[in-house]
Design an enzyme around this catalytic site. Structure first.
Site, PDB file in Angstrom:
ATOM      1  N   GLY A 190      34.887  -0.212  -3.578  1.00 28.34           N
ATOM      2  CA  GLY A 190      34.364  -0.897  -2.413  1.00 28.34           C
ATOM      3  C   GLY A 190      33.091  -0.445  -1.896  1.00 28.34           C
ATOM      4  O   GLY A 190      32.844   0.662  -1.666  1.00 28.34           O
ATOM      5  N   GLN A 191      32.361  -1.497  -1.595  1.00 28.36           N
ATOM      6  CA  GLN A 191      30.861  -1.334  -1.357  1.00 28.36           C
ATOM      7  C   GLN A 191      30.885  -0.347   0.302  1.00 28.36           C
ATOM      8  O   GLN A 191      30.008   0.322   0.455  1.00 28.36           O
ATOM      9  CB  GLN A 191      30.011  -2.292  -1.064  1.00 28.36           C
ATOM     10  CG  GLN A 191      28.427  -1.903  -1.012  1.00 28.36           C
ATOM     11  CD  GLN A 191      27.843  -3.131  -0.905  1.00 28.36           C
ATOM     12  OE1 GLN A 191      27.888  -4.397  -1.345  1.00 28.36           O
ATOM     13  NE2 GLN A 191      26.739  -3.052  -0.144  1.00 28.36           N
ATOM     14  N   LYS A 192      31.805  -0.582   0.826  1.00 28.91           N
ATOM     15  CA  LYS A 192      32.013   0.033   2.111  1.00 28.91           C
ATOM     16  C   LYS A 192      31.589   1.632   2.266  1.00 28.91           C
ATOM     17  O   LYS A 192      31.041   2.171   3.143  1.00 28.91           O
ATOM     18  CB  LYS A 192      33.547  -0.104   2.670  1.00 28.91           C
ATOM     19  CG  LYS A 192      33.709   0.831   3.770  1.00 28.91           C
ATOM     20  CD  LYS A 192      34.354   0.354   4.986  1.00 28.91           C
ATOM     21  CE  LYS A 192      34.519   1.275   6.326  1.00 28.91           C
ATOM     22  NZ  LYS A 192      34.902   2.437   5.676  1.00 28.91           N
ATOM     23  N   SER A 229      39.132  -0.960   7.418  1.00 27.11           N
ATOM     24  CA  SER A 229      39.495   0.515   6.636  1.00 27.11           C
ATOM     25  C   SER A 229      40.727   1.117   7.274  1.00 27.11           C
ATOM     26  O   SER A 229      41.139   0.235   8.154  1.00 27.11           O
ATOM     27  CB  SER A 229      38.259   1.360   7.647  1.00 27.11           C
ATOM     28  OG  SER A 229      38.637   2.610   7.615  1.00 27.11           O
ATOM     29  N   SER A 230      41.208   1.862   6.731  1.00 23.55           N
ATOM     30  CA  SER A 230      42.657   2.335   6.831  1.00 23.55           C
ATOM     31  C   SER A 230      42.364   3.057   8.218  1.00 23.55           C
ATOM     32  O   SER A 230      43.611   3.312   8.849  1.00 23.55           O
ATOM     33  CB  SER A 230      42.852   3.385   5.578  1.00 23.55           C
ATOM     34  OG  SER A 230      42.803   2.751   4.192  1.00 23.55           O
ATOM     35  N   HIS A 276      41.410  -3.473  -0.079  1.00 25.29           N
ATOM     36  CA  HIS A 276      41.685  -2.928  -1.207  1.00 25.29           C
ATOM     37  C   HIS A 276      42.347  -3.971  -2.174  1.00 25.29           C
ATOM     38  O   HIS A 276      42.032  -3.921  -3.330  1.00 25.29           O
ATOM     39  CB  HIS A 276      43.030  -1.935  -0.789  1.00 25.29           C
ATOM     40  CG  HIS A 276      42.572  -0.709  -0.255  1.00 25.29           C
ATOM     41  ND1 HIS A 276      43.054  -0.532   0.757  1.00 25.29           N
ATOM     42  CD2 HIS A 276      42.000   0.418  -0.880  1.00 25.29           C
ATOM     43  CE1 HIS A 276      42.695   0.589   1.471  1.00 25.29           C
ATOM     44  NE2 HIS A 276      41.904   1.194   0.577  1.00 25.29           N
ATOM     45  N   LEU A 328      46.921   0.451   2.604  1.00 23.59           N
ATOM     46  CA  LEU A 328      46.228  -0.669   1.979  1.00 23.59           C
ATOM     47  C   LEU A 328      45.867  -1.605   3.160  1.00 23.59           C
ATOM     48  O   LEU A 328      46.718  -1.907   4.039  1.00 23.59           O
ATOM     49  CB  LEU A 328      46.710  -1.292   0.794  1.00 23.59           C
ATOM     50  CG  LEU A 328      47.372  -0.101  -0.238  1.00 23.59           C
ATOM     51  CD1 LEU A 328      47.952  -0.925  -1.420  1.00 23.59           C
ATOM     52  CD2 LEU A 328      45.776   0.485  -0.772  1.00 23.59           C
TER      53      LEU A 328
END
Ligand code: PAF
Length: 290
Positions: free
Chosen positions: A149-151, A189-190, A37, A33
């Site tokens: 998420g819009q990502k 981003s993870s 997130h 996370l």
């Protein structure tokens, strides 16, 4: 925060809370996370939801097995972040809790062109895996609001379609939340934590390139703008899967803009073996909001 590992326990707990009049806000994740997130948890809390976050690294959505093996697992720090954010319920299932009959798909989801363009083209099978796990999670959680998420722009559209296909459209509303960015523009981003120091610096080129497209967008032929964007990423050292200036509602690539059509620019590109995606709505539509 309550931590549950069994689907039945989660179902029973959520039912009891629903009876108390609490709407259920669901945030599905694969862990590792970050603040992006957490912003989804915060969005759900600000809408007075009982927040249910799941952490499950879903093997069926990885078309590249080594990507699955290398996916970061940081459960202890994830739990600490969720506690700090005031999340109500964490669902942390094992594989057989999500796939009691095994991981073999029992259904093909009709996703249309979404499955063959952009992420669909470069990650065959990925969206079927996403649908498989999200369908199962929705069956368990039965949320009122689903926070995404819009990502993952195309994923938002796929899940919107999944909700229609599975008959949940009357019961579940999708809330698409804005992409969170680091100070230098890199989308959270993870996968960012897998970047070397040098590549982490180079990664900022993605957002600069998307911003370049936004600033230089004019009605007419978009080929030159598209090619400049690909060239900028390649020159910085990326292996580009795609740059697309697409219709914001269908993701169909737009090559000649009438100045009216709602557009989004999307990028997927590798730095070394780390694949990064990002997007920037060029006009004001967020296609996946329902
Ligand atoms: O976006 C993700 O983290 C995953 O694709 C999701 C939606 C949790 C399904 O595994």
């Amino acid at each position: 925060m309550i931590l549950l590992k069994k689907a039945n326990d989660l179902r029973n707990y959520i039912d009891s809370q629903r009876k108390n009049g609490k709407p259920i806000g669901f945030i599905p994740t694969m862990g590792a996370l970050h603040q992006g997130h957490i912003s989804l948890i915060e969005a759900a809390k600000s809408r007075n939801q009982l927040t249910v976050c799941s952490i499950f690294v879903n093997p069926t959505q990885f078309n590249d097995p080594s990507d699955f093996e290398k996916y970061p697992v940081t459960t202890d720090t994830d739990i600490a972040q969720l506690l700090a954010a005031g999340n109500d319920v964490l669902f942390l299932p094992e594989l057989d809790e999500i796939y009691p009959a095994g991981i073999k798909p029992i259904r093909i989801y009709e996703l249309g062109e979404l499955e063959t363009i952009l992420e669909g083209k470069y990650r065959p099978g990925h969206f079927q895996g996403v649908c498989q796990v999200v369908h199962r999670l929705l069956d368990i959680v039965q949320p009122d609001l689903l926070f995404l998420g819009q990502k993952d722009y195309q994923q938002c559209m796929v899940i919107s379609r999944l909700i229609e296909l599975t008959g949940y459209a009357d019961r579940i509303t999708i809330q698409v939340c804005p992409t969170l960015r680091e100070k230098d523009g890199l989308a959270m981003s993870s996968r960012n934590r897998r970047l070397s120091v040098k590549d982490r610096h180079t990664a900022t080129t993605i957002f600069r390139t998307l911003s370049f497209i936004q600033q230089h967008l004019r009605p007419g032929d978009l080929t030159a703008l598209h090619n400049k964007a690909v060239a900028a990423l390649s020159a910085a050292g990326f292996r580009v899967d795609y740059v697309s200036i697409s219709d914001a509602r269908t993701l169909h690539p737009c090559t000649d803009w009438d100045g009216q059509q709602q557009l989004v620019a999307l990028v997927a590109a590798f730095l070394d073996e780390v694949r990064l995606i990002d997007n920037l709505p060029l006009t004001n539509a967020i296609a996946a909001s329902r």
